[in-house]
Design an enzyme around this catalytic site. Structure first.
Site, PDB file in Angstrom:
ATOM      1  N   TYR A  68       0.801  -1.239   0.000  1.00 36.10           N
ATOM      2  CA  TYR A  68       0.000   0.000   0.000  1.00 36.10           C
ATOM      3  C   TYR A  68       0.832   1.288   0.000  1.00 36.10           C
ATOM      4  O   TYR A  68       0.505   2.237  -0.727  1.00 36.10           O
ATOM      5  CB  TYR A  68      -1.041  -0.027   1.132  1.00 36.10           C
ATOM      6  CG  TYR A  68      -2.231  -0.869   0.721  1.00 36.10           C
ATOM      7  CD1 TYR A  68      -3.318  -0.308   0.078  1.00 36.10           C
ATOM      8  CD2 TYR A  68      -2.222  -2.253   0.923  1.00 36.10           C
ATOM      9  CE1 TYR A  68      -4.384  -1.085  -0.352  1.00 36.10           C
ATOM     10  CE2 TYR A  68      -3.272  -3.041   0.499  1.00 36.10           C
ATOM     11  CZ  TYR A  68      -4.358  -2.456  -0.142  1.00 36.10           C
ATOM     12  OH  TYR A  68      -5.404  -3.234  -0.571  1.00 36.10           O
ATOM     13  N   GLU A  77      -8.581  -7.019   4.114  1.00 40.02           N
ATOM     14  CA  GLU A  77      -7.796  -8.080   3.461  1.00 40.02           C
ATOM     15  C   GLU A  77      -7.092  -8.970   4.490  1.00 40.02           C
ATOM     16  O   GLU A  77      -6.997 -10.180   4.289  1.00 40.02           O
ATOM     17  CB  GLU A  77      -6.820  -7.457   2.456  1.00 40.02           C
ATOM     18  CG  GLU A  77      -7.575  -6.968   1.210  1.00 40.02           C
ATOM     19  CD  GLU A  77      -6.821  -5.941   0.374  1.00 40.02           C
ATOM     20  OE1 GLU A  77      -5.609  -5.775   0.568  1.00 40.02           O
ATOM     21  OE2 GLU A  77      -7.480  -5.276  -0.468  1.00 40.02           O
ATOM     22  N   TYR A 122     -14.396 -17.768  -7.631  1.00 39.01           N
ATOM     23  CA  TYR A 122     -13.359 -18.084  -8.614  1.00 39.01           C
ATOM     24  C   TYR A 122     -12.047 -18.480  -7.942  1.00 39.01           C
ATOM     25  O   TYR A 122     -11.821 -18.185  -6.763  1.00 39.01           O
ATOM     26  CB  TYR A 122     -13.113 -16.886  -9.542  1.00 39.01           C
ATOM     27  CG  TYR A 122     -12.828 -15.571  -8.831  1.00 39.01           C
ATOM     28  CD1 TYR A 122     -11.567 -15.276  -8.338  1.00 39.01           C
ATOM     29  CD2 TYR A 122     -13.837 -14.625  -8.649  1.00 39.01           C
ATOM     30  CE1 TYR A 122     -11.314 -14.078  -7.691  1.00 39.01           C
ATOM     31  CE2 TYR A 122     -13.594 -13.428  -7.995  1.00 39.01           C
ATOM     32  CZ  TYR A 122     -12.333 -13.159  -7.516  1.00 39.01           C
ATOM     33  OH  TYR A 122     -12.084 -11.975  -6.854  1.00 39.01           O
ATOM     34  N   ARG A 152      -4.567 -14.707 -13.506  1.00 37.42           N
ATOM     35  CA  ARG A 152      -5.928 -14.525 -14.017  1.00 37.42           C
ATOM     36  C   ARG A 152      -6.903 -15.237 -13.065  1.00 37.42           C
ATOM     37  O   ARG A 152      -6.531 -16.179 -12.387  1.00 37.42           O
ATOM     38  CB  ARG A 152      -6.111 -15.156 -15.414  1.00 37.42           C
ATOM     39  CG  ARG A 152      -5.173 -14.663 -16.495  1.00 37.42           C
ATOM     40  CD  ARG A 152      -5.442 -13.232 -16.932  1.00 37.42           C
ATOM     41  NE  ARG A 152      -4.579 -12.862 -18.045  1.00 37.42           N
ATOM     42  CZ  ARG A 152      -3.378 -12.303 -17.909  1.00 37.42           C
ATOM     43  NH1 ARG A 152      -2.879 -12.024 -16.707  1.00 37.42           N
ATOM     44  NH2 ARG A 152      -2.652 -11.996 -18.987  1.00 37.42           N
ATOM     45  N   TYR A 194     -10.357 -17.554 -12.625  1.00 37.44           N
ATOM     46  CA  TYR A 194     -11.258 -18.468 -13.335  1.00 37.44           C
ATOM     47  C   TYR A 194     -12.318 -18.995 -12.373  1.00 37.44           C
ATOM     48  O   TYR A 194     -11.981 -19.560 -11.320  1.00 37.44           O
ATOM     49  CB  TYR A 194     -10.470 -19.630 -13.973  1.00 37.44           C
ATOM     50  CG  TYR A 194      -9.601 -19.121 -15.124  1.00 37.44           C
ATOM     51  CD1 TYR A 194     -10.174 -18.751 -16.330  1.00 37.44           C
ATOM     52  CD2 TYR A 194      -8.232 -18.952 -14.956  1.00 37.44           C
ATOM     53  CE1 TYR A 194      -9.401 -18.225 -17.361  1.00 37.44           C
ATOM     54  CE2 TYR A 194      -7.446 -18.429 -15.990  1.00 37.44           C
ATOM     55  CZ  TYR A 194      -8.043 -18.072 -17.192  1.00 37.44           C
ATOM     56  OH  TYR A 194      -7.291 -17.540 -18.206  1.00 37.44           O
ATOM     57  N   GLY A 200     -21.696 -16.801 -23.787  1.00 35.60           N
ATOM     58  CA  GLY A 200     -20.361 -17.378 -23.984  1.00 35.60           C
ATOM     59  C   GLY A 200     -19.827 -18.061 -22.735  1.00 35.60           C
ATOM     60  O   GLY A 200     -20.537 -18.802 -22.056  1.00 35.60           O
ATOM     61  N   THR A 208     -19.858 -20.186 -16.894  1.00 35.53           N
ATOM     62  CA  THR A 208     -19.182 -20.938 -15.817  1.00 35.53           C
ATOM     63  C   THR A 208     -19.815 -20.758 -14.424  1.00 35.53           C
ATOM     64  O   THR A 208     -20.110 -21.764 -13.775  1.00 35.53           O
ATOM     65  CB  THR A 208     -17.663 -20.659 -15.786  1.00 35.53           C
ATOM     66  OG1 THR A 208     -17.450 -19.245 -15.756  1.00 35.53           O
ATOM     67  CG2 THR A 208     -16.964 -21.277 -16.989  1.00 35.53           C
ATOM     68  N   PRO A 209     -20.068 -19.510 -13.973  1.00 36.27           N
ATOM     69  CA  PRO A 209     -20.716 -19.423 -12.648  1.00 36.27           C
ATOM     70  C   PRO A 209     -22.149 -19.947 -12.667  1.00 36.27           C
ATOM     71  O   PRO A 209     -22.630 -20.498 -11.680  1.00 36.27           O
ATOM     72  CB  PRO A 209     -20.688 -17.924 -12.330  1.00 36.27           C
ATOM     73  CG  PRO A 209     -20.420 -17.229 -13.610  1.00 36.27           C
ATOM     74  CD  PRO A 209     -19.723 -18.182 -14.509  1.00 36.27           C
ATOM     75  N   PHE A 244     -15.980 -10.322 -16.191  1.00 42.52           N
ATOM     76  CA  PHE A 244     -14.767 -11.137 -16.342  1.00 42.52           C
ATOM     77  C   PHE A 244     -13.593 -10.218 -16.674  1.00 42.52           C
ATOM     78  O   PHE A 244     -12.742 -10.538 -17.504  1.00 42.52           O
ATOM     79  CB  PHE A 244     -14.975 -12.207 -17.417  1.00 42.52           C
ATOM     80  CG  PHE A 244     -15.675 -13.455 -16.905  1.00 42.52           C
ATOM     81  CD1 PHE A 244     -16.208 -13.509 -15.624  1.00 42.52           C
ATOM     82  CD2 PHE A 244     -15.778 -14.589 -17.711  1.00 42.52           C
ATOM     83  CE1 PHE A 244     -16.845 -14.660 -15.149  1.00 42.52           C
ATOM     84  CE2 PHE A 244     -16.402 -15.741 -17.247  1.00 42.52           C
ATOM     85  CZ  PHE A 244     -16.933 -15.780 -15.967  1.00 42.52           C
ATOM     86  N   GLY A 245     -13.568  -9.043 -16.091  1.00 43.05           N
ATOM     87  CA  GLY A 245     -12.485  -8.073 -16.286  1.00 43.05           C
ATOM     88  C   GLY A 245     -12.635  -7.032 -15.201  1.00 43.05           C
ATOM     89  O   GLY A 245     -13.480  -7.184 -14.315  1.00 43.05           O
TER      90      GLY A 245
END
Ligand SMILES: Cc1cc2nc3c(=O)[nH]c(=O)nc-3n(C[C@H](O)[C@H](O)[C@H](O)COP(=O)(O)OP(=O)(O)OC[C@H]3O[C@@H](n4cnc5c(N)ncnc54)[C@H](O)[C@@H]3O)c2cc1C
Ligand code: HEM
Length: 433
Positions: free
Chosen positions: A126, A168, A221, A237, A239, A304, A308-309, A421-422
């Site tokens: 940080y 966190e 994910y 990444r 997923y 597309g 997945t979820p 997804f971004g």
């Protein structure tokens, strides 16, 4: 505000966690800023917002020059496309504008904190971000950034950073201490690799250390870290775990990104170079886009690989033989890229109140499924039962289109849940603006 995303966390521990956050936000934290500082931040936040993405672009450039090791953590494509800068700028200025009532940005903070936890962002990072962000503000604003303004922003950044750090720290603790949990990234063996369509392939993963797998909420994910031959930096990444919890593997289903050049780095690597017996690294499951545990009708809408979820959710509902009204709606480009069609059909047939609709946008498809081209209001009207919660994942234009139609059908923002997804962006604010 992103109210719609977060009512989802159904565990008791999440309720306790939320209470803790509320206490923290309402407690001493913002009291540590003087009234003068709060005034300065609130009056300058809109000015900085105008320069938001420019400031964050300068910030990232300088930070990476001085800390290239951080490139092991950031996705350079999101940087090049400016999405990451915009997401960070939006959140910093939203927090600044609400510096005396940070609980109003709690949902956004939690979304990012989940990503940070998956990525491995730690408290010691940080001050680095703070230093280069403040330098960038100074560089872009020039003389307009007086000492008073800079001091106020330094204090405000410290406060916002502390909120992230505290959340966190709790998330790291929870990820590590849960049954089967672990800290950071650990090795998984690919025990099966299954082609689900021409472009989507599933990978079934088992922990290399042989331990049981940490549980996850349906829709969460895995964050995967890949060391790719000839790449200077590691690539991280996310997923979605595409199966219901409760098995002895994690399944991720990855679309090979080949629509533009250069091809997607990690997806191409996984498809082409990772096979049964190989190892990949992942951090513990994370994410806030999860199936709400209640009896309301559910509409799962995907485009597309956004399936997945939805598949994980459908498998979960099927595993508990839910008698909820369930509608599964899927849009694909054509038959050959349509993944999990038979599996979805099989799951739907085991459920008492479930319906499945699919369609192809490619007008040349011989078989176009239940709807041809794009989803229409009429199609959605059939798929959205009274009092339904709708979950949407797919390409951004698809999600905006669907969210718009759902709003027209009278659904409130709260009942439209989505995940990108971004990097984050608010598709609802944009469609309804
Ligand atoms: C919460 C979450 C869940 C996700 N779940 C899934 C999932 O279940 N399945 C799945 O397949 N994906 C999922 N994703 C997306 C996934 O994380 C990756 O973003 C995706 O696989 C692409 O990564 P990549 O490394 O292959 O592509 P990248 O290398 O990151 O490239 C991304 C895209 O940009 C293009 N590109 C590359 N370089 C440039 C450039 N210089 N300029 C412009 N464009 C460029 C590429 O062709 C590609 O299309 C999820 C993302 C998130 C945030
Ligand atoms: C108060 C400070 C910070 C704020 C407000 C912030 C905000 C954000 C936001 C909004 C995102 C986008 C999330 C998404 O994908 O939807 C993000 C992602 C990310 N953040 Fe932070 N962040 C902060 C600090 C940090 C720090 C200290 C690090 C570590 C050096 C870090 C590393 C990352 C990384 C690696 C990503 C993913 C970027 C990508 O797509 O590649 N952040 N952050």
């Amino acid at each position: 505000m992103n109210k719609y995303i977060y009512h989802c966390l159904c565990h008791k521990k999440s309720v306790i966690f939320k209470m803790h956050l509320k206490y923290m936000f309402k407690g001493d934290l913002h009291m540590s800023l003087s009234n003068e500082t709060i005034k300065t931040i609130k009056s300058t936040a809109p000015i900085l917002e105008v320069h938001g993405a420019t400031i964050t672009t300068v910030f990232y450039k300088n930070m990476f020059i001085n800390h290239p090791e951080l490139l092991n953590m950031f996705n350079e494509v999101n940087q090049k496309q400016g999405k990451q800068q915009q997401a960070l700028a939006n959140l910093v200025y939203a927090a600044a504008k609400n510096i005396d009532q940070l609980e109003t940005v709690l949902d956004e903070v939690k979304l990012v904190a989940n990503k940070h936890r998956g990525l491995g962002v730690k408290p010691e990072h940080y001050p680095i971000v703070g230093k280069y962000l403040l330098l960038a503000i100074k560089e872009v604003l020039g003389d307009a950034a007086t000492d008073d303004i800079m001091n106020a922003w330094e204090e405000a950044y410290g406060l916002i950073a502390q909120v992230f750090i505290d959340i966190e720290i709790d998330m790291y603790k929870e990820a590590e201490e849960q049954i089967g949990g672990w800290d950071g990234f650990k090795d998984f063996i690919v025990v099966d690799k299954v082609e689900e369509s021409d472009i989507i392939t599933s990978f079934y993963l088992k922990a290399k250390d042989g331990k049981v797998l940490a549980d996850y909420a349906t829709g969460q994910y895995l964050t995967v870290r890949a060391t790719i031959p000839n790449e200077e930096y590691m690539q991280i990444r996310h997923y979605t775990i595409s199966a219901a919890p409760g098995t002895d593997t994690y399944r991720i289903s990855v679309k090979k990104e080949t629509d533009c050049t250069p091809y997607g780095k990690v997806s191409t690597y996984l498809h082409d170079l990772v096979n049964v017996g190989d190892t990949i690294e992942a951090s513990a499951p994370s994410g806030t886009f999860v199936l709400e545990d209640n009896n309301r009708p559910v509409t799962l809408i995907s485009g597309g690989v956004g399936i997945t979820p939805m598949l994980s959710m459908l498998e979960t509902l099927a595993a508990k033989q839910s008698n909820q009204k369930i509608n599964f709606v899927h849009a694909a480009r054509n038959e050959s890229v349509h993944a999990f069609h038979h599996h979805v059909n099989d799951l739907i047939s085991t459920l008492p109140n479930a319906e499945y609709m699919y369609g192809y946008s490619d007008l040349n498809s011989l078989n176009h499924g239940d709807f041809k081209g794009y989803l229409t209001k009429e199609t959605l009207e059939q798929a959205v039962k009274e009092n339904a919660i709708c979950y949407i994942v797919g390409p951004v234009p698809f999600m905006k289109h669907v969210a718009n139609l759902l709003s027209e059908l009278g659904l409130s923002d709260e009942d439209i849940r989505y995940e990108l997804f971004g990097p984050a962006q608010d598709i609802l604010e944009e469609v309804t603006a």
